[in-house]
Design a protein around this motif. Structure first.
Motif, mmCIF file in Angstrom:
data_model
loop_
_atom_site.group_PDB
_atom_site.id
_atom_site.type_symbol
_atom_site.label_atom_id
_atom_site.label_comp_id
_atom_site.label_asym_id
_atom_site.label_seq_id
_atom_site.Cartn_x
_atom_site.Cartn_y
_atom_site.Cartn_z
ATOM 1 N N VAL A 39 -12.523 -0.589 -2.864
ATOM 2 C CA VAL A 39 -11.639 0.239 -3.697
ATOM 3 C C VAL A 39 -11.466 1.571 -2.980
ATOM 4 O O VAL A 39 -12.455 2.240 -2.663
ATOM 5 C CB VAL A 39 -12.230 0.450 -5.100
ATOM 6 C CG1 VAL A 39 -11.296 1.307 -5.955
ATOM 7 C CG2 VAL A 39 -12.495 -0.895 -5.783
ATOM 8 N N VAL A 40 -10.226 1.956 -2.719
ATOM 9 C CA VAL A 40 -9.928 3.136 -1.903
ATOM 10 C C VAL A 40 -9.281 4.220 -2.766
ATOM 11 O O VAL A 40 -8.436 3.921 -3.621
ATOM 12 C CB VAL A 40 -8.983 2.764 -0.739
ATOM 13 C CG1 VAL A 40 -8.713 3.981 0.151
ATOM 14 C CG2 VAL A 40 -9.571 1.622 0.085
ATOM 15 N N ARG A 41 -9.661 5.459 -2.517
ATOM 16 C CA ARG A 41 -8.989 6.586 -3.160
ATOM 17 C C ARG A 41 -7.570 6.656 -2.588
ATOM 18 O O ARG A 41 -7.396 6.780 -1.368
ATOM 19 C CB ARG A 41 -9.764 7.876 -2.891
ATOM 20 C CG ARG A 41 -9.400 9.028 -3.819
ATOM 21 C CD ARG A 41 -10.245 10.254 -3.535
ATOM 22 N NE ARG A 41 -11.673 10.041 -3.764
ATOM 23 C CZ ARG A 41 -12.280 10.164 -4.950
ATOM 24 N NH1 ARG A 41 -11.562 10.504 -6.011
ATOM 25 N NH2 ARG A 41 -13.579 9.961 -5.058
ATOM 26 N N THR A 42 -6.563 6.600 -3.444
ATOM 27 C CA THR A 42 -5.187 6.440 -2.978
ATOM 28 C C THR A 42 -4.735 7.599 -2.101
ATOM 29 O O THR A 42 -4.033 7.400 -1.097
ATOM 30 C CB THR A 42 -4.238 6.271 -4.169
ATOM 31 O OG1 THR A 42 -4.722 5.203 -5.006
ATOM 32 C CG2 THR A 42 -2.838 5.911 -3.700
ATOM 33 N N THR A 43 -5.112 8.819 -2.433
ATOM 34 C CA THR A 43 -4.716 9.956 -1.603
ATOM 35 C C THR A 43 -5.279 9.826 -0.190
ATOM 36 O O THR A 43 -4.611 10.189 0.787
ATOM 37 C CB THR A 43 -5.188 11.281 -2.232
ATOM 38 O OG1 THR A 43 -6.607 11.208 -2.486
ATOM 39 C CG2 THR A 43 -4.456 11.556 -3.535
ATOM 40 N N VAL A 103 -6.512 -1.087 -4.479
ATOM 41 C CA VAL A 103 -7.266 -2.242 -3.980
ATOM 42 C C VAL A 103 -6.280 -3.199 -3.324
ATOM 43 O O VAL A 103 -5.186 -3.418 -3.852
ATOM 44 C CB VAL A 103 -8.001 -2.974 -5.121
ATOM 45 C CG1 VAL A 103 -8.702 -4.234 -4.607
ATOM 46 C CG2 VAL A 103 -8.997 -2.052 -5.800
ATOM 47 N N LEU A 104 -6.662 -3.774 -2.193
ATOM 48 C CA LEU A 104 -5.894 -4.844 -1.562
ATOM 49 C C LEU A 104 -6.629 -6.149 -1.838
ATOM 50 O O LEU A 104 -7.738 -6.355 -1.344
ATOM 51 C CB LEU A 104 -5.769 -4.604 -0.060
ATOM 52 C CG LEU A 104 -4.926 -5.628 0.699
ATOM 53 C CD1 LEU A 104 -3.449 -5.496 0.345
ATOM 54 C CD2 LEU A 104 -5.121 -5.460 2.213
ATOM 55 N N LEU A 105 -6.026 -7.007 -2.643
ATOM 56 C CA LEU A 105 -6.684 -8.237 -3.084
ATOM 57 C C LEU A 105 -5.807 -9.423 -2.730
ATOM 58 O O LEU A 105 -4.717 -9.584 -3.289
ATOM 59 C CB LEU A 105 -6.919 -8.191 -4.593
ATOM 60 C CG LEU A 105 -7.632 -9.395 -5.217
ATOM 61 C CD1 LEU A 105 -9.085 -9.462 -4.763
ATOM 62 C CD2 LEU A 105 -7.557 -9.322 -6.747
ATOM 63 N N SER A 106 -6.255 -10.253 -1.813
ATOM 64 C CA SER A 106 -5.496 -11.444 -1.445
ATOM 65 C C SER A 106 -5.326 -12.353 -2.660
ATOM 66 O O SER A 106 -6.192 -12.422 -3.533
ATOM 67 C CB SER A 106 -6.216 -12.198 -0.328
ATOM 68 O OG SER A 106 -5.512 -13.383 -0.001
ATOM 69 N N LEU A 109 0.819 -1.210 0.000
ATOM 70 C CA LEU A 109 0.000 0.000 0.000
ATOM 71 C C LEU A 109 0.856 1.264 0.000
ATOM 72 O O LEU A 109 0.507 2.255 -0.642
ATOM 73 C CB LEU A 109 -0.940 0.002 1.204
ATOM 74 C CG LEU A 109 -2.065 -1.036 1.172
ATOM 75 C CD1 LEU A 109 -2.834 -1.038 2.490
ATOM 76 C CD2 LEU A 109 -3.018 -0.782 0.005
ATOM 77 N N ARG A 110 1.971 1.230 0.713
ATOM 78 C CA ARG A 110 2.853 2.408 0.722
ATOM 79 C C ARG A 110 3.405 2.718 -0.665
ATOM 80 O O ARG A 110 3.751 3.861 -0.960
ATOM 81 C CB ARG A 110 4.003 2.188 1.707
ATOM 82 C CG ARG A 110 3.611 2.264 3.167
ATOM 83 C CD ARG A 110 4.828 2.311 4.070
ATOM 84 N NE ARG A 110 4.438 2.356 5.472
ATOM 85 C CZ ARG A 110 4.385 1.285 6.266
ATOM 86 N NH1 ARG A 110 4.702 0.094 5.786
ATOM 87 N NH2 ARG A 110 4.013 1.409 7.524
#
Length: 354
Positions: A177-181, A100-103, A91-92
């Motif tokens: 789904v996350v806004r990256t900022t 998105v974090l997808l296993s 993520l960093r």
């Protein structure tokens, strides 16, 4: 909550979605996971696979995928960091419009990233969007979307209130789904919450942004198997982990009056859930005395005021071998099951999660 019809995104730059794929000994799932990302339409996708010093062929599989596809890269942890720190490594590194974090054992549903990005392009105050994640064992069952796909949006504080009153997490994770900022602004997963860090993360995002939901279609596929990280954290342990996540968020929330008010609601909800589950279990089978003591201690730890409520008195009567008065535990349990069925039926019929 605001409900609106799906709106086509304006013509212009194509949103960039980076998908972080943490992997530990899931090499056999990786190709299917990555394919579900690369086949997404309407957005530009990049894939960052973070291998957590796997002992199988995961790194080799990831290297082959990175060599075959320009948008796929591999980060290898030199030593095993555990899943939370591995999430944060990926993520960093995110440098995109959305992340998105997808296993590695899960998959995205066709068109899911485009639908989520369209919602957030149309609603700049939304910090993350989620939807329905279909649970599956071997292969997901493709389902046609409803004739009309809609959006639901909540003000952040409104959504936080809903989560505290419900006391349960309705996001599996691959559908988010996350806004990256926003992700970079609120920080990453808390290593002190290895089994409920996602719950606390969604709340932190909702504290600074609004929340969206895509109705009417599956957004991801969540695989169930014996190696799931959530395996072993069900029942009372799950309640305890949810409580820790909620308390962790509330302790740092700047809206102190709301934190105090909603914290009391959440604690009552979860402590009562512990006792209702205990009464149900005592009706079904013999529960060892030390186990009963631990469960009662958990309920009291969550909310010391529980000792003044009916469920606590009922549990004490059952613990002594008697039968409590009032609504039987089986009826209470059936009521909760009916509520869960109603939510599911609403999804099956309307594809809307309220």
């Amino acid at each position: 909550m605001k409900l609106s019809r799906f709106v086509q995104p304006p013509v212009g730059a194509t949103p960039h979605v980076e998908v972080v794929v943490p992997c530990y000994n899931y090499g056999h799932y990786l190709p299917q996971c990555v394919e579900s990302i690369l086949l997404q339409s309407g957005v530009r996708t990049t894939v960052t696979i973070v291998d957590d010093a796997s002992t199988d062929d995961s790194a080799l599989v990831a290297e082959r995928l990175a060599g075959a596809h320009e948008g796929v890269r591999l980060i290898r942890n030199e030593v095993n960091l555990g899943h939370i720190r591995t999430y944060n490594v990926g993520l960093r590194e995110a440098d995109s419009d959305y992340v998105v974090l997808l296993s590695a054992d899960d998959m995205l549903a066709p068109g899911s990233l485009w639908r989520a990005a369209a919602l957030m392009e149309a609603n700049p105050t939304v910090g993350f969007t989620f939807g329905h994640a279909q649970k599956f064992v071997t292969e997901p069952s493709p389902r046609s979307p409803m004739p009309t796909v809609t959006w639901a949006t909540w003000r952040g504080e409104e959504w936080i209130g809903l989560q505290m009153r419900r006391g349960w997490n309705n996001i599996s994770s691959p559908e988010a789904v996350v806004r990256t900022t926003v992700q970079h602004a609120v920080g990453y997963y808390n290593p002190d919450l290895p089994h409920s860090g996602d719950v606390e993360m969604w709340l932190r995002i909702a504290a600074v942004a609004d929340v969206g939901h895509v109705n009417g279609v599956d957004q991801a596929y969540y695989r169930r198997h014996a190696s799931n990280l959530s395996t072993g954290y069900s029942g009372y342990r799950d309640i305890e982990e949810r409580w820790r996540a909620y308390e962790g968020f509330l302790s740092g929330w700047s809206r102190r009056n709301d934190a105090a008010r909603l914290g009391a609601v959440m604690r009552r909800r979860l402590s009562d859930e512990v006792l209702f589950d205990l009464l149900r279990d005592l009706d079904r089978a013999e529960v060892p005395a030390d186990r009963v003591d631990w469960i009662l201690e958990l309920a009291n730890r969550i909310d010391p005021e529980v000792v003044a409520r009916g469920p606590w008195a009922d549990a004490q009567v059952r613990r002594a071998g008697g039968r409590p008065r009032g609504i039987p535990p089986a009826v209470r349990s059936a009521g909760r099951d009916l509520a869960a069925w109603t939510r599911w039926h609403r999804w099956r019929r309307f594809r809307y999660l309220g």
